[in-house]
Structures are given as structure tokens and as C-alpha cells.
Design an enzyme around this catalytic site. Structure first.
Site, mmCIF file in Angstrom:
data_model
loop_
_atom_site.group_PDB
_atom_site.id
_atom_site.type_symbol
_atom_site.label_atom_id
_atom_site.label_comp_id
_atom_site.label_asym_id
_atom_site.label_seq_id
_atom_site.Cartn_x
_atom_site.Cartn_y
_atom_site.Cartn_z
ATOM 1 N N GLY A 161 0.818 -1.205 0.000
ATOM 2 C CA GLY A 161 0.000 0.000 0.000
ATOM 3 C C GLY A 161 0.851 1.253 0.000
ATOM 4 N N SER A 162 0.415 2.241 0.766
ATOM 5 C CA SER A 162 1.004 3.578 0.663
ATOM 6 C C SER A 162 2.443 3.671 1.159
ATOM 7 C CB SER A 162 0.136 4.587 1.421
ATOM 8 O OG SER A 162 -1.121 4.704 0.791
ATOM 9 N N VAL A 163 2.912 2.718 1.956
ATOM 10 C CA VAL A 163 4.332 2.733 2.338
ATOM 11 C C VAL A 163 5.206 2.649 1.088
ATOM 12 C CG1 VAL A 163 6.154 1.455 3.545
ATOM 13 C CG2 VAL A 163 3.946 1.793 4.640
#
Length: 691
Positions: free
Chosen positions: A296-298
């Protein structure tokens, strides 16, 4: 009477025959004693002597500071010499041994009845109490000798790193397995003379060959930091209640040395086979290196680094997020409508629309170059068993939609170890380090046999890009989605991640953070797999506080001097429900907050955010007057507002915006004052000011 010729011939024949027989026997004796002597001696030796194997001590496992994490406990093994037990006593001996050792009597009887064997092993790793009970019985033919059992003094601590051993002290998992050949000692033996029927000769001289200890293994793990990680992960399990467990990794970003690695569920290596068999493998599984997940956003840290390195975006370039974007006919949603924002703000907001745009500018070839350079799609080479390579689509299969989703961390699977190693490269100046779990192998006298030094795999981004990314990620914690990771007195940099699995309602929440941002000493990644917190599933709310706890404890332990940016001023929202409007307004303003009124009347019926919430100064508190339903809101007057201002106002009321044109609001539908349900769309027309 003289013998006849025939008699003489018979005598000569018999004499010749006797000489031939004697000569044949002499040759046979020569063949046996000289030609075959050594071979027959080897065959006879086991019948003359009784050899008892003596276990070599297994090497110790230490943490980086010399703290013992795995050692040996002295136990015993029980053996029997079948020929020394009379047939009349065999039944009683079998029953006695079986009773003390908790074994099956019939199986023990079968073993001690086999007179073809010199020595029969009955039990290993017998504790002191049982061994003494057998010794007190003084049974002829029963031998109690020294044995070793692996002992882990810290119990479950770092169990997935250490692994465990089997009944024969062979490594079965973790470091115990990978370094089994180094840790395993060289066995010794004692040799006792035996008589013709296989009994020990009491007056015979025994020979003793001393066993040699194995080498010791020194880990990069710091026992104290490991305790910090395990404590925080235990709290996360209580708070988040994840169905599939959780992972925490702590690393020195400059060297790649792993300072702590913890998984949940876990197990006690002193008794790894405890509980039902179907649970063993789930508890033994090292999720940090064996399980792949969508980051995801990591993962946006990778896309952002690539974009800055390739100069396809500038820090203050403006973007616009209407809450979604369309790629090749597919609608890709953002988690919120962010309106107008520059690139830095896009990272702070973790805006999918910004990253889809940036990913399109990079293109498949360049984005995938950085995906490979950062180490995704192949194992890191850490010296632990069961590492997975993750999953990266081949470039030929990547179309416009796959490129878009990959840019914000979906459609690609990574291990937690790969993810923290990649972000460590962003933090440390741009060098991808090989993760290290072992510092050295030493002998029993402390002499280094083999040393494992930090290894640079490759440079992935420039020092300049790394420095820029550190500042951006610092702002994510100070001003963006990572506020829950902020630590008073330190510049913390980090990135949140929340991914919905391919099952509705199942999420992975994660957060990676490092500090101090300008000179990182430690980086932490926490991944929570399928949280069941009824209030939230976001990494910013579930994983970030866990990282904060580990970072805070670790920085203090490492005696890193506090400094850093001033913490954004936060205010606890007061409770103004059921107050008169004039009184509620006074309290709101005194607490350095602002307000928006919904409905008509002179009494506050409800409020959003709720009392006790922590918000930044000047946050607008929505006050619902008299009996207005919180499911409905009044459309505000947006005329003259910019796109950003209008978007923020509507979002704060739980409404969505449809934007027409650019500039400042000149018209809207529904009109101001209209009562609508939350979630409805307000269409706003914008025009440049000069027109």
C-alpha cells in the site's frame, strides 16, 4: 618282522598328508593373523569393548552485546546393555524404566531383549530428578550418561530468529538450522573392555575421548531492543486483534543490521511442539521474511524517490485530487478528496491521484528499474530459512492500470524485510544494504572464526534525493497522515500504509518510521495483518503508535540526544453538547478552535469531532443546533472560495464536491442553506477571478 613296501608307502602318504594339513593350517593361520589380521581385529573390537557416545556441547547463541539467548542445560540419557540383564529380571527392569521415564513398557521390553545389540538407547534428554531415581536403583546393565538439552533463557524472545532444535540437538529452524554445522559439537566417547559373553570387565581400563564444543554465533539482535519490539507488538495484538498476526522489524539503516525481529503468533523454543499439531507451523512461521503482502502507501516512498531521482516532478508542482482518477476506462479512487495540493502535500496526504500521475510520468521501464534496484522480486539473502522473494509482475504484463496501481503499492507483493530494507536505503543516503542477522562466529575461547560485515548491494538513489525524501517523510509525521508517530524532541520521518485485501473488509495496516530524520540511527516497520479493531483499520491509527513506542524506547536506550521540530499544537475538543450556543461558542474560541453551525436554534444538540478528540489548533468544530440530525447537513455558501477552500469546507461536513472549471466559486448546486444527507455531491462552478 619288516614292514612291507605297501606299508611303507601308506606311512609315507600319511606323513605327507600330515605335513600338507599342517602346512595348510599354518598358511591359513598366516592368512588370518597377517593378511586379514587388521580386518578381523576391527570386526572383533566391538565384541571386546563397549563404546558409549558422549554428546559434544552445542555452541551458544549471543546477542550483539554478549547476552546469552541459547545455551545448553545438562541432562542425561539412559542406555541398556541387554547381555548384562538376566532373562529373569528383564520384565521387572522394563517395567521400572517405563514407569520412571513415562514410556511404553512393552516397547522398552522389546528393546532390552535384543541381545544382538551391545547397547540400546532408551531415552534422551532425561531430567536430573528421573536420572537420579534410576541411578539409585543401581540396576546392572543400565547406564546413565551425560547428555545436553537446548535451553532458551528468555523463553519466547526472538523465537523466530533463534529457531529450535530436535531431540538429538540438531537444528530444525531459524539460526539453529542455518548454522547447525557450526553450532553442533563433535561427539566424544568412552570405551570399556567386555568379556566373551558381552559383560563389562570391572578391572579393565576405560578409554575416554573428550567431546569438543561447537562454535558460538553472535547475532546483530539487541536483546533490549528486542524486548521493546515484543512489548509494543503485544500491545498491538490487544488493541488491533489481528486475525493473521503482526510483524515488527527494527534495523540500523546505515549497516542493514537487524536489531530486533518479532512476529505474532509466537512460540516457546523450549517447547516448540506444545499444543495441537495444526498450530505448530502457524506459530513457527516467520512472517517477517516468509509472508508477502501488498504494502500500500508505504510503497509510495519508492515511487516518490524514483520520480525525484528521474526529475519527472518538482516539490512544489501543483496537482488536483477530486477523489479519484480514471485510467484506461477504470476509476481508481483516492481515500479522500484532497483538492489542490503540491507534490509534498500529496505525499503528506498519501494521495493516490498524485502517485498515479507521477507513475505515468515515470513509465513502466523506469518505475520497474527502481522496483528491481530497491530489491523487490527477489530474496534479500538474509541468513534465515524460508525467505520469500515477493511477487512482481513481469514488465510485459504491466498495462496502464497495473502501472497506476503499482505506483501506490497495490498489485505488487513484498515481504516486510524487503520493505524496511528499501526504505532504509532512502533514509541512509541512497545505499541498499543487505540485511544482516549475524555479526560473527566465534570459538569457545572467543576467537573470531568468521565475521559478517555490512554489505552494500548497490546505490539506488543519490544523496541529494535521499536528503529530500527524508525532509518530505519528516513532514508526513509532522503535518500529514503520520502524526501518530511523532515523538517529542525528535525529528521522526515515516509513511503510513493501509491496503484492502482481495476479500471485503480485510486490511493490512502498516507504518515505517525512522529517526532522527537528518541522521537516522534506527528504522522500524510494523505490519498488522487483518486488524479487527471496531473503530479503525488504518495504518496511521493502528501501526503508527506501535512504531512510535519502539522508536521512543530505542532512541532513549541508544542515548540519542533529543532535538527536532516543534510539535504541532494540538487541542482536546471540549464537550459543548446541550450548552447554549453563546456559551459553546465562547468555549470553542477559548480553546483556539473555530466552529461551523448546522441548523437553527440556540442550543447545541451534537458536535463533530466528538469530545476528547485531539485536533490541531483552528480546527473547525461542527455544532448541530437543537434537533438537527447528524445524518443531514446544511449546504454552506461557497461563493468566492478557491477550489481548495471549497473542497475542505465540504469535506469537513461529510459532503463530496464535483468541480467545474478553475479559479473561484461563482455558483453551486444545491444552493446554500439546502438540507442534504451526508455523502451527497455538491456541484461547484469555478471561474478565474479576472472574469
Amino acid at each position: 618282522m619288516h614292514p612291507t613296501v605297501s606299508t611303507k608307502k601308506r606311512i609315507l602318504f600319511l606323513l605327507f598328508l600330515s605335513f600338507a594339513v599342517v602346512f595348510g593350517l599354518m598358511m591359513r593361520l598366516f592368512f588370518i593373523q597377517v593378511v586379514k589380521g587388521e580386518e578381523y581385529q576391527k570386526m572383533a573390537l566391538p565384541q571386546w569393548t563397549l563404546d558409549v557416545s558422549l554428546s559434544g556441547k552445542r555452541g551458544y547463541i549471543f546477542d550483539r552485546n554478549g547476552k546469552v539467548l541459547a545455551e545448553n542445560a545438562s541432562v542425561s540419557k539412559i542406555s541398556v546393555i541387554p547381555k548384562e540383564i538376566p532373562d529373569s529380571k528383564r520384565q521387572v527392569v522394563a517395567e521400572t524404566l517405563a514407569s520412571i521415564l513415562g514410556l511404553d513398557r512393552q516397547k522398552v521390553l522389546e528393546r532390552i531383549s535384543n541381545k544382538n545389540l551391545q547397547e540400546v538407547l532408551i531415552a534422551k534428554q532425561v531430567d536430573e530428578e528421573k536420572a537420579k531415581a534410576i541411578l539409585r536403583l543401581n540396576i546392572d546393565g543400565v547406564i546413565v550418561s551425560e547428555d545436553m538439552k537446548r535451553f532458551y533463557p528468555e523463553g519466547t524472545l526472538a523465537c523466530h530468529v533463534l529457531g529450535f532444535t530436535g531431540i538429538d540437538n540438531q537444528g530444525l529452524d531459524g539460526i539453529e538450522l542455518v548454522f547447525d554445522n557450526f553450532l553442533r559439537g563433535i561427539p566424544g566417547k568412552s570405551t570399556t573392555p567386555m568379556d566373551a559373553i558381552g559383560r563389562k570387565i570391572d578391572t579393565g581400563e576405560e578409554e575416554y575421548f573428550e567431546p569438543l564444543p561447537g562454535y558460538n554465533v553472535v547475532l546483530t539482535i539487541d536483546e533490549t531492543i528486542q524486548h521493546f519490539a515484543e512489548k509494543a507488538l503485544n500491545q498491538a495484538m490487544v488493541h488491533s486483534k489481528p486475525s493473521k498476526g503482526a510483524v515488527a522489524i527494527v534495523m540500523d539503516p546505515k549497516t542493514g543490521e537487524i536489531l530486533a525481529l518479532a512476529n505474532r503468533p509466537n512460540f516457546d523454543p523450549n517447547d516448540p511442539f506444545e499444543g495441537p499439531e495444526e498450530e505448530w507451523y502457524r506459530r513457527w512461521r516467520n512472517k517477517a521474511i516468509s509472508d508477502s503482502y501488498e504494502p500500500g502507501s508505504v510503497f509510495k516512498t519508492i515511487t516518490a524517490s524514483a520520480a525525484l531521482e528521474e526529475k519527472v516532478v518538482s516539490l512544489h508542482e501543483q496537482f488536483y485530487c477530486p477523489g479519484y482518477t480514471t485510467v484506461a476506462g477504470h476509476r481508481i479512487n483516492c481515500w479522500a478528496t484532497h483538492g489542490s495540493e503540491d507534490f509534498v502535500k500529496g505525499v503528506q496526504n498519501s494521495c493516490n491521484v498524485v502517485f498515479v500521475t507521477v507513475g505515468q510520468r515515470l513509465g513502466v521501464e523506469k518505475l520497474y528499474k527502481y522496483i528491481r534496484d530497491f530489491g523487490f522480486g527477489k530474496t534479500t539473502g538474509i541468513l534465515l530459512p524460508g525467505e520469500a522473494p515477493g511477487l512482481v509482475l513481469s514488465e510485459e504484463r504491466v498495462g496502464p492500470v497495473e502501472l497506476a496501481t503499482n505506483s501506490f503499492g497495490q498489485g505488487i507483493a513484498v515481504t516486510p524485510l524487503q520493505m524496511i530494507t528499501a526504505v532504509a536505503a532512502i533514509a541512509n543516503g541512497g545505499k541498499l544494504m543487505q540485511p544482516q542477522i549475524v555479526k560473527a562466529i566465534v570459538d569457545s575461547k572467543g576467537k573470531v572464526v568468521k565475521e559478517f560485515k555490512p554489505k552494500i548491494v548497490r546505490r539506488v538513489i543519490s544523496k541529494e534525493t535521499s536528503a529530500t525524501m527524508r525532509e518530505i517523510l519528516k513532514s508526513v509525521v509532522a503535518e500529514g497522515t503520520g502524526k501518530a508517530g511523532y515523538i517529542e524532541g525528535f525529528d521522526v520521518a515515516g509513511k503510513t500504509g493501509t491496503t484492502e485485501k482481495y476479500m471485503p473488509g480485510k486490511y493490512v495496516a502498516s507504518f515505517v518510521g525512522f529517526a532522527p530524520a537528518d541522521d537516522p540511527k534506527v528504522i522500524v516497520l510494523v505490519v498488522i495483518d487483518e486488524p479487527n479493531n471496531p473503530e479503525t483499520h488504518f495504518g496511521s491509527q493502528l501501526a503508527a503508535p506501535v512504531v512510535k513506542s519502539i522508536l521512543d524506547d530505542t532512541l532513549k536506550y541508544l542515548e540519542v540526544k533529543p532535538k527536532g521540530v516543534k510539535k504541532p499544537e494540538t487541542v482536546m475538543v471540549p464537550d459543548v453538547r446541550n450548552m447554549k450556543l453563546y456559551e459553546a461558542e465562547r468555549i470553542i474560541l477559548e480553546n483556539k478552535l473555530d466552529f461551523i453551525l448546522q441548523g437553527n436554534g440556540d442550543t447545541v444538540f451534537d458536535q463533530v469531532p466528538k469530545p476528547g478528540a485531539l485536533v490541531n489548533e483552528n480546527t473547525k468544530i461542527i455544532l448541530y443546533l437543537n434537533g438537527v440530525s447528524t445524518e443531514e447537513v446544511v449546504v454552506p455558501d461557497l461563493k468566492g472560495k478557491s477550489v481548495k477552500e471549497a473542497t475542505e469546507i465540504l469535506n469537513s461536513l461529510g459532503l463530496r464536491i464535483k468541480i467545474k472549471g478553475t479559479g473561484f466559486a461563482v455558483d453551486q448546486s444545491p444552493k446554500e442553506g439546502t438540507l442534504v444527507k451526508r455523502g451527497e455531491v455538491v456541484e461547484v462552478e469555478f471561474r478565474p477571478k479576472e472574469n
